[in-house]
Design a protein around this motif. Structure first.
Motif, mmCIF file in Angstrom:
data_model
loop_
_atom_site.group_PDB
_atom_site.id
_atom_site.type_symbol
_atom_site.label_atom_id
_atom_site.label_comp_id
_atom_site.label_asym_id
_atom_site.label_seq_id
_atom_site.Cartn_x
_atom_site.Cartn_y
_atom_site.Cartn_z
ATOM 1 N N ASP A 66 0.759 -1.138 0.089
ATOM 2 C CA ASP A 66 -0.035 -0.184 -0.070
ATOM 3 C C ASP A 66 1.024 1.205 -0.069
ATOM 4 O OD1 ASP A 66 -2.409 -1.675 -0.165
ATOM 5 O OD2 ASP A 66 -2.712 -1.123 2.329
ATOM 6 N N PHE A 67 1.848 1.193 0.683
ATOM 7 C CA PHE A 67 2.958 2.474 0.862
ATOM 8 C C PHE A 67 3.577 2.743 -0.495
ATOM 9 C CE2 PHE A 67 7.021 4.115 1.071
ATOM 10 C CZ PHE A 67 6.937 5.390 2.152
ATOM 11 N N ALA A 120 2.410 1.696 -3.543
ATOM 12 C CA ALA A 120 1.170 2.117 -4.407
ATOM 13 C C ALA A 120 0.895 3.700 -4.377
ATOM 14 C CB ALA A 120 0.294 1.371 -3.830
ATOM 15 N N GLN A 121 0.987 4.160 -3.268
ATOM 16 C CA GLN A 121 0.657 5.650 -2.838
ATOM 17 C C GLN A 121 1.953 6.374 -3.475
ATOM 18 O OE1 GLN A 121 0.349 5.943 1.307
ATOM 19 N NE2 GLN A 121 -1.804 4.617 1.379
ATOM 20 N N LYS A 122 3.046 5.825 -3.491
ATOM 21 C CA LYS A 122 4.246 6.662 -4.240
ATOM 22 C C LYS A 122 4.330 6.243 -5.815
ATOM 23 C CE LYS A 122 5.822 7.679 -0.119
ATOM 24 N NZ LYS A 122 5.669 9.242 0.163
ATOM 25 N N GLY A 123 2.922 5.750 -6.301
ATOM 26 C CA GLY A 123 3.169 5.692 -7.570
ATOM 27 C C GLY A 123 3.712 4.361 -8.310
ATOM 28 N N TRP A 156 12.218 7.202 1.056
ATOM 29 C CA TRP A 156 10.865 6.419 1.223
ATOM 30 C C TRP A 156 11.354 5.005 2.131
ATOM 31 C CZ3 TRP A 156 9.845 6.568 -4.666
ATOM 32 C CH2 TRP A 156 9.284 7.514 -5.147
#
Length: 857
Positions: free
Chosen positions: A13-14, A16-19, A109
């Motif tokens: 999920d992390f 995915a939020q970073k593209g 990140w």
């Protein structure tokens, strides 16, 4: 507490939020890289991308990759179970950048995820950075050092050399400097842990490795810059879960607690009470995961290649359960339901195949337990023959290891119980000789690729539409095998199918002017088709005509279509559990392995064959969906094979609408009439729960029919049968049975005479002359029937020596070994009957009589 499933999902999920695009794990079994049996690192599926041979699935990618490390550079097998953190199978969490972001984002990140999302205290984290290497001409990675200083004080950052902070997948290939994040798990972290980094301290361990892939290692050891500077990070899921769950061992996380509890329940052994019990439970829990995932991805245990690796794993687990848990029945298969439940969401292939996996493991375990029993008998036999021995020779210990799966330590345990030692130096010498032979037999030396033409686009397969194409050579390399020098080429466009999904590769030619090069083989390395040549091209830079053997391709296509029709027929007649588990599709025949718990009946075989031939006669046209979304193909009812790697868009082959729809990259006929006829030749078991059908279609079937007709004609001529051949054979069998009965009566009469002439007591030793076709074994058994309490030793001349048969109330095998030890020869047997051969033309009776009637002290 973070459950392991939450840890995994939190990572995905992390990013995915970073593209990042979240991609599924590639299959554990590596079928596209000849240098690896199994995926052993998260970057393996992206190797061609890093080399610039294939486009990336997206600029940013994240995944959890199934990995298995049991051989080669990353060989953790012997440590698994003995410590509390090594594993064979593990999940590697990873995020990737293919020419997009680089060091700054990767470092920032990683820090954000660990400290802000997972909540790991920042003061417990340490960092290592590549310190450079003079021999390689590489400077220290000061860029990463400076980036880290935004988050970590300098006293918690250390430079290390290439051993610890330069990542390479193997002797050649993509590589680059890496920076590692370590965590201090000590109870008291007040003192700096910097001196403990990379020292093997179990409480200061690596957590996450960020690799900056910017070089390619060539065969000569030199480094060349890669076309794309990329990021490859890897963090073991089990180790991260251990940290977040506050455990000291990866074997204590929730995943392993459930497995461990099941082992304890089955074996009635408690974890945490005894060192060797704990080691055995860890071995069993680890190895059953590796085995289950590999079998789910299509790899069966066997005696070669990747299958041999699995068989070694299974036998190691069974040995530990047998030796240290006192569990002498199959155990691993009983753990599969628990395992399937634990991984149902992230890896649905496990619960979908749990019955098949359990059946395969059960059969393998039973077989090995029998082998262990035979190994014990072999060792006991040696000790019985050598009662004065003080040591078990290295050759015997190695035979037990190599043939029966006995580890050296098990042989040593048995030896100690008898007050003996084991010749470990002799064992190690024999093992080294075997490894050297194996290494020499398989060794290949790959030269570096020579770029001939710049690729404007990735190499393209055009063999679905063309059998010949004009093309150019993009790359060329030399390959030296044990026996010959070969040449590999990559073409811009190729009609050569490289093999896959059970289908063999195409063969054919490359032609330029008057030079015609035979293409011996075509195979895939990742997504690139490699063409194997015996001779080098004289002018590789020019245009070439690439053509396949069309007649051979046609017959391969016939058999591939036949496997699709067979698969559909099996599922319709036997049920949806009948799924493909392997195949061979060649021009000569087809072989189809499928999951089914029992032998097919003759009527089932007839029904399956009839249904396939019904579809052949129906002239079903091939419908090809060459490029459709994977989800759409599945919704249409397409069968996807476990263990195959599918992209977001796939190719689906359909015959007869819903009757047969499969995701498939192979070649097929355009109409089922091209098969002419389908014939099943045999049906057999290859493993517990897995059956095998061998069959023919098309031209291969016609050739088979012709050969059978010729055989029938020859039989008819030999029998001089002008009428019914069946009646002639029946008459021949009746005559044979009558002769066998007469022979049995003659043997019985001879046995009665031998027994009647024997002395009242003691063994009977006699030479007999037997007519051709009469067995010495049968005569010995007949003598034993007439006098079960006596020992009979019979000899008959054969090929310049003597056959020996010993029939006894007990210890016939031991007696034979005593005879052969004194007189030379070979043989074996059981307690009541043993057979041997003495290669000595001198009649053995006097020596046999002396040996048996006047034994020495």
């Amino acid at each position: 507490m973070w459950e392991t499933a939450q840890v995994r999902q939190g990572f995905l999920d992390f990013f995915a939020q970073k593209g990042h695009r979240i991609v599924p794990s590639a299959p554990l079994v590596n079928r596209t890289d000849p240098t690896l049996f199994f995926v052993n690192a998260g970057m393996n599926p992206f190797k061609e991308v890093f080399l610039g041979f294939a486009p990336p699935p997206a600029p940013r990618v994240a995944d959890t990759q199934k990995c298995l490390r049991v051989s080669g550079k990353h060989n953790d097998l012997e440590e698994v179970g003995h410590d509390t953190y090594h594993h064979t199978f593990f999940e590697m969490l990873g995020n990737w950048s293919f020419g997009d972001y680089f060091k700054a984002e990767a470092i920032a990140w990683a820090w954000e995820l660990l400290t802000q999302v997972y909540g790991i205290p920042a003061e417990r984290l340490y960092v290592t950075v590549f310190g450079g290497d003079e021999a390689w001409g590489l400077p220290a990675d000061t860029e990463s050092y400076e980036l880290w200083q935004r988050f970590v004080p300098a006293e918690r950052i250390r430079f290390f050399g290439r051993k610890d902070n330069f990542w390479e997948m193997g002797d050649t290939g993509p590589c680059g400097p890496c920076t590692e994040i370590h965590i201090d798990l000590r109870a008291d972290p007040t003192s700096l842990a910097t001196p403990l980094l990379n020292t093997g301290n179990a409480e200061v361990i690596e957590l996450w490795n960020l690799v900056f892939i910017q070089y390619n290692r060539r065969m000569d050891g030199s480094l060349e810059p890669l076309p794309l500077k990329s990021v490859d990070t890897g963090m073991g899921l089990e180790r991260l879960a251990m940290v977040l769950q506050g455990k000291k061992s990866t074997y204590d996380i929730d995943l392993f607690q459930a497995l461990r509890a099941e082992v304890e329940r089955r074996t009635q052994k408690a974890y945490g009470k005894d060192h060797w019990t704990d080691v055995a439970i860890r071995v069993v829990c680890d190895h059953v995961r590796a085995l289950a995932f590999a079998i789910a991805d299509g790899q069966l245990p066997s005696n070669v290649g990747a299958g041999y690796v699995l068989r070694r794993l299974l036998r190691r687990a069974v040995r530990y359960a047998h030796q240290y848990l006192g569990y002498h029945e199959p155990l691993l298969y009983q753990l599969v339901p628990t395992l399937a439940q634990l991984y149902a969401e992230p890896f649905p292939e496990l619960p979908a195949q749990q019955t098949t996996i359990a059946e395969i493991l059960h059969g393998e375990e039973e077989s090995f337990l029998r082998t262990l029993g035979r190994g014990m008998a072999r060792l006991e036999g040696y000790l019985a023959q050598n009662p004065q021995a003080r040591q078990i020779p290295g050759s015997v210990a190695f035979e037990l290891y190599d043939t029966y799966g006995f580890p050296l330590d098990l042989t040593q345990v048995i030896a100690r119980e008898r007050g003996l030692q084991v010749d470990t130096e002799g064992f190690e010498a024999a093992l080294a000789q075997q490894k050297n032979r194996s290494r020499q037999a398989t060794q290949k030396a790959f030269g570096d690729w020579i770029e001939i033409h710049d690729a404007e686009a990735p190499p393209r397969f055009v063999g679905y539409d063309f059998h010949e194409v004009r093309t150019v050579i993009l790359r060329l390399r030399r390959v030296q095998t044990k026996d010959e020098l070969l040449y590999h080429v990559v073409l811009a466009e190729t009609p050569f199918y490289p093999g896959g999904g059970g289908q063999v590769c195409d063969t054919g030619y490359l032609q330029q002017g008057n030079q015609v090069l035979r293409v011996l083989e075509a195979y895939k390395e990742q997504d690139t088709v490699i063409h194997v040549l015996k001779e080098p091209p004289r002018h590789p830079e020019g245009e070439w005509l690439a053509g396949i053997d069309s007649a051979r391709r046609e017959q391969i296509a016939v058999h591939h279509t036949a496997t699709h029709l067979l698969h559909a027929a099996l599922r319709e007649i036997l049920g949806p559990h009948a799924r493909q588990n392997g195949s061979y599709v060649g021009p000569d025949r087809l072989r189809f392995d499928f999951t089914h718990p029992k032998k097919l009946s003759p009527s089932e075989i007839r029904d399956i064959e009839a249904l396939v031939n019904e579809k052949v006669a129906a002239a079903l046209p091939r419908r090809e969906y060459r490029d459709i979304p994977y989800d759409e193909a599945i919704q249409k009812g397409a069968v996807a094979l476990f263990g195959e790697k599918y992209g977001e868009r796939v190719r689906m082959i359909e015959f007869g609408g819903k009757f047969s729809r499969e995701l498939c990259g192979g070649t097929h006929v355009d109409n089922t009439l091209r098969l002419r006829f389908f014939k099943i030749l045999s049906e057999s078991a290859i493993a517990a729960g897995v059956r095998r059908i061998e069959a023919l279609a098309g031209e291969a079937y016609l050739q088979w029919v012709e050969s059978r007709l010729q055989e029938l004609e020859q039989v008819s001529q030999r029998l001089k049968s002008a009428g019914s051949l069946v009646k002639s054979v029946e008459k021949l069998l009746e005559e044979r049975e009558a002769l066998l009965q007469q022979q049995a009566q003659w043997i019985d009469l001879l046995a009665r005479r031998i027994v009647a002439q024997a002395a009242p007591e003691g063994p009977l030793v006699e030479e007999v002359r037997l007519p051709k076709g009469v067995s010495l074994r049968d005569l010995a058994l007949a003598c034993q029937r007439h006098d079960p309490r006596r020992t009979f030793v019979l000899a008959t001349p054969e090929n310049g020596g003597y056959n020996i048969a010993i029939a006894a109330p007990e210890a016939a095998k031991t007696l034979l070994h005593q005879v052969l030890e004194r007189m030379g020869g070979r043989g074996g047997g059981q307690d009541k009957l043993a057979l041997g051969y003495i290669p000595n033309p001198e009649p053995p009776l006097p020596r046999l009589a002396k040996l048996l009637l006047e034994p020495t002290e």
